[in-house]
Design an enzyme around this catalytic site. Structure first.
Site, short mmCIF file in Angstrom:
data_model
loop_
_atom_site.label_atom_id
_atom_site.label_comp_id
_atom_site.label_asym_id
_atom_site.label_seq_id
_atom_site.Cartn_x
_atom_site.Cartn_y
_atom_site.Cartn_z
CE1 TYR B 150 20.76 -14.92 -35.60
CE2 TYR B 150 19.27 -14.79 -33.51
CZ TYR B 150 19.42 -14.63 -35.12
OH TYR B 150 18.32 -14.12 -35.65
NE ARG B 160 19.78 -9.10 -36.04
CZ ARG B 160 18.35 -9.18 -35.91
NH1 ARG B 160 17.73 -10.39 -36.52
NH2 ARG B 160 17.64 -8.34 -35.70
FE FE Z 1 16.42 -14.20 -35.80
#
Ligand code: FE
Lengths: 202, 242
Positions: B150, B160
């Site tokens: 995300y 991430r």
């Molecule tokens: Fe996380």
């Protein structure tokens, strides 16, 4: 490869902003059940380095029972059923939208000092002042922060406490809760900057 | 309360955390540390009773808490996986009966949290939280779906790597650990400051390994993630007990 070299500690990481999906429990703040005689509320606000409340933190507490005992096999005095029915010793509370947290507990008793070193003779009556160990988790904290809550009613014991004595006098106050009512104590946590809480390396 | 001097029982402390294990608290690449990492040096807390004990929690676990794919109205969307491993301390001793809690994004990389509003679909059958106790050998296992990567606002085009958040208690306050588990060969590692905040040589321990033998045919892929908590200091010599 996590299995190649046993003994190599797994590193810490931040809880991130969404810890609420996994960690809080409905009864997390209840170190003792509702209605416990002598129960007190201990809580406060978590502030960041700009003085703003931290709305996505979580506080955990761990403490002895009012007799200074732990229901744990590694207490050299032996594990013992808590003196207070339903006492868990452990509390967990996420901060709310104003950065506030609180747990319901009973005040811990004083503890004898069992020195961690293998040789320690005498001074069997040296005691640690009543205290509560605290972990702070939040987005932006790559490892938990550890601190301790001491209580304002124990001036003499606090003065003799080995950890408190090792803290510079001008910062000791950050480790002592403020009595707001007979059954309510405030313990604010300042992560950084002016009035920064004393954090502990364990 | 003067008592005759007697030999005080001793507590084996937990071994110090070796240099190079954890991230520095102040890590400018991860912007949120800027207002939150303390600036003062921590005060040393020797390990005494409160530190060598800790909550031995057996709850609050309900049946099904180890299977995150079981939604309210059906099965969660995504690649079904088994995440399993052993919790041990640094002496190699397994840590039995300890609570392991996880939370994660859904297959599209979105958390079922009111603050997560990036435009990826929510899954009504995936809330993303799970918990389990290790067994007598320190082993745990979850069934879940592989989380998506995300974006986040840390820097331009920041993503991430796919990860699962883990929280462990061990048996003592000193052993408490919160970490993140990653998946092998993720192309997003190089640009992620949270992963890279941990020193090289240690960060790789957070990457799970694909385990074909543990994969369940016609059902789920399997990833092994072993976790090592702090162990005891070695006692230099045996002491006679009073
Ligand atoms: Fe996380």
């Amino acid at each position: 490869m996590s299995t190649d070299r046993p003994g190599q500690l797994t590193p810490s990481q931040t809880v991130g902003p969404y810890l609420a999906l996994g960690l809080p429990w409905p009864d997390g703040p209840d170190v003792v059940p509702e209605g416990t005689p002598g129960a007190v509320t201990i809580g406060g606000t978590v502030y960041d380095g700009a003085g703003e409340p931290v709305v996505d933190a979580m506080i955990e507490t761990w403490q002895a029972d009012p007799d200074g005992r732990f229901d744990h096999p590694d207490d050299p005095r032996g594990a013992r059923t808590p003196a207070v029915e339903g006492f868990r010793g452990f509390g967990r509370a996420a901060t709310d939208d104003r950065g506030r947290w609180s747990v319901r507990t009973v005040l811990p008793g004083a503890l004898p000092v069992f020195d961690a070193l293998p040789v320690f003779d005498g001074a069997a009556d040296v005691r640690e002042a009543p205290h509560i160990d605290v972990s702070v988790f939040a987005r932006g904290l790559l490892d938990r922060l550890v601190t301790r809550i001491y209580l304002p009613g124990n001036a003499e014991a606090n003065a003799a406490d080995p950890l408190l004595s090792s803290v510079p006098a001008e910062r000791r106050g950050t480790l002592v809760a403020v009595a707001e009512a007979p059954d309510r104590y405030r313990f604010d946590i300042r992560l950084r900057g002016d009035g920064e809480t004393v954090f502990l390396q364990i | 309360m003067a008592q005759p001097a007697e030999r005080t029982p001793t507590l084996p402390p937990y071994a110090p955390v070796p240099e190079g294990t954890h991230a520095p608290l102040d890590f400018p690449g991860y912007r949120s540390t800027g207002l939150r990492a303390p600036v003062r040096q921590p005060v040393i807390l020797p390990h005494r009773l409160t530190e060598v004990t800790g909550p031995l929690l057996t709850g609050p676990i309900r049946p099904g808490d180890d299977d995150l794919t079981l939604g309210e109205h059906g099965e969660a969307q995504g690649q079904r996986i088994i995440v399993f491993g052993r919790v041990a301390d640094s002496d190699g001793r397994p840590v039995p009966d300890t609570l392991v809690e996880i939370w994660q994004a859904n297959a599209a990389g979105r958390y079922a949290h009111r603050w997560d509003d990036w435009p990826a679909p929510l899954d009504p059958n995936f809330t993303g939280g799970g918990r389990v106790l290790t067994d007598a050998h320190g082993d745990y296992s979850f069934t879940t779906i592989k989380p998506g990567a995300y974006p986040w606002g840390n820097h331009h085009n920041a993503w991430r790597p796919a990860h699962i958040h883990f929280s462990l208690f061990g048996r003592a306050f000193t052993q408490r650990l919160v970490t993140q588990m990653y998946f092998p060969d993720d192309p997003l590692f190089a640009q992620d400051p949270i992963y890279n905040s941990v020193p090289e040589g240690a960060r790789e321990r957070m990457i799970s390994t694909f385990d074909l033998d543990a994969t369940r045919p016609e059902w789920a892929l399997a990833f092994r993630f072993d976790i090592v908590l702090r162990g005891r200091e070695q006692t230099p010599f045996e002491e006679p007990h009073a």
